[in-house]
Write a protein that holds these residues in place. Structure first.
Motif, mmCIF file in Angstrom:
data_model
loop_
_atom_site.group_PDB
_atom_site.id
_atom_site.type_symbol
_atom_site.label_atom_id
_atom_site.label_comp_id
_atom_site.label_asym_id
_atom_site.label_seq_id
_atom_site.Cartn_x
_atom_site.Cartn_y
_atom_site.Cartn_z
ATOM 1 N N GLN A 1 -3.545 95.085 4.226
ATOM 2 C CA GLN A 1 -3.771 95.549 5.597
ATOM 3 C C GLN A 1 -4.687 96.774 5.607
ATOM 4 N N LEU A 2 -4.499 97.663 4.640
ATOM 5 C CA LEU A 2 -5.370 98.838 4.533
ATOM 6 C C LEU A 2 -6.812 98.418 4.250
ATOM 7 N N ASP A 3 -6.981 97.432 3.385
ATOM 8 C CA ASP A 3 -8.328 96.932 3.091
ATOM 9 C C ASP A 3 -8.994 96.402 4.361
ATOM 10 N N ARG A 4 -8.234 95.692 5.195
ATOM 11 C CA ARG A 4 -8.793 95.174 6.455
ATOM 12 C C ARG A 4 -9.200 96.325 7.390
ATOM 13 N N TYR B 1 -17.808 105.321 3.171
ATOM 14 C CA TYR B 1 -16.409 105.502 3.561
ATOM 15 C C TYR B 1 -15.691 106.385 2.541
ATOM 16 N N LYS B 2 -15.875 106.114 1.257
ATOM 17 C CA LYS B 2 -15.206 106.892 0.205
ATOM 18 C C LYS B 2 -15.651 108.351 0.229
ATOM 19 N N ARG B 3 -16.935 108.595 0.453
ATOM 20 C CA ARG B 3 -17.434 109.968 0.542
ATOM 21 C C ARG B 3 -16.825 110.680 1.759
ATOM 22 N N TYR B 4 -16.739 109.941 2.861
ATOM 23 C CA TYR B 4 -16.137 110.501 4.086
ATOM 24 C C TYR B 4 -14.688 110.900 3.825
ATOM 25 N N ARG B 5 -13.914 110.013 3.223
ATOM 26 C CA ARG B 5 -12.499 110.297 2.919
ATOM 27 C C ARG B 5 -12.367 111.507 1.997
ATOM 28 N N ASN C 1 -18.662 101.776 12.038
ATOM 29 C CA ASN C 1 -19.565 102.885 11.732
ATOM 30 C C ASN C 1 -20.868 102.440 11.075
ATOM 31 N N ASN C 2 -21.002 101.125 10.876
ATOM 32 C CA ASN C 2 -22.206 100.582 10.256
ATOM 33 C C ASN C 2 -22.518 101.342 8.955
ATOM 34 N N CYS C 3 -21.509 101.376 8.083
ATOM 35 C CA CYS C 3 -21.662 102.117 6.834
ATOM 36 C C CYS C 3 -21.154 101.277 5.666
ATOM 37 N N SER C 4 -21.419 101.750 4.472
ATOM 38 C CA SER C 4 -20.979 101.066 3.258
ATOM 39 C C SER C 4 -19.599 101.573 2.835
ATOM 40 N N ILE C 5 -18.993 100.868 1.906
ATOM 41 C CA ILE C 5 -17.718 101.311 1.325
ATOM 42 C C ILE C 5 -17.919 102.659 0.625
ATOM 43 N N GLU C 6 -19.062 102.842 -0.005
ATOM 44 C CA GLU C 6 -19.347 104.114 -0.693
ATOM 45 C C GLU C 6 -19.383 105.274 0.311
#
Length: 173
Positions: free
Chosen positions: A107-110, A126-130, A119-124
């Motif tokens: 569910q978290l992955d979804r 997202y990781k930097r944002y977190r 946000n029209n962004c990549s997983i990378e």
């Protein structure tokens, strides 16, 4: 400029002192469910303010009224600034710290996929944002601890509420 300022969907890290403290919890179910929620649904055309999801009528429960708040740490006040209509996925992401505790890894992955699409962004990205957000929250906590050690804060006995925004049925709230 913050490299993530263009993100529409962000994590809203509610300070620990104010967890579980909301104006909504101090209202009657009738006022919230029969007056405020229907007003916000209609006013926002039954559409998520963040991702623009618009469910069909039998799925309006997918839309949540989200309280936009500011916090006065010195006086222990939750300030209600506005109410937003957002879908359950955007809402879960806004309360990501809690969401992590209750959702499965799948569910978290979804939710993360939802975040990247909105946000029209990549997983990378997202990781930097977190990572940046976690550093920011850590730094805020350190500042608060230092302030407490220096004796500039008094112990908050009770959390109070202030309605500052143009909230529907404000006179009844």
């Amino acid at each position: 400029m913050d490299e993530f300022s263009h993100f529409k969907l962000k994590i809203d890290a509610k300070p620990t002192l104010f967890h579980g403290k909301t104006v909504r919890k101090n209202l009657t179910q009738t006022l919230w469910l029969k007056k405020i929620r229907p007003h916000i649904l209609k006013e926002n055309n039954y559409t998520c303010a963040i991702c623009k999801h618009r469910p069909n009528e039998e799925n309006y429960k997918e839309l949540h009224v989200h309280e936009i708040e500011e916090y006065d740490f010195d006086n222990g006040v939750v300030k209600l600034i506005d109410l937003d209509l957002i879908c359950e996925n955007c809402h879960a992401f806004q309360h990501f710290k809690r969401t992590q505790l209750v959702l499965s890894p799948e569910q978290l992955d979804r939710l993360i996929i939802h975040f990247t699409k909105v946000n029209n962004c990549s997983i990378e990205e997202y990781k930097r944002y977190r990572k940046k957000l976690q550093r920011s929250v850590f730094e805020q906590n350190i500042d608060r601890i230092i302030s407490q050690q220096e004796g500039t804060r008094t112990k908050i006995e009770h959390i109070r509420f202030a309605i500052l925004g143009d909230i529907p049925f404000k006179d009844l709230v």
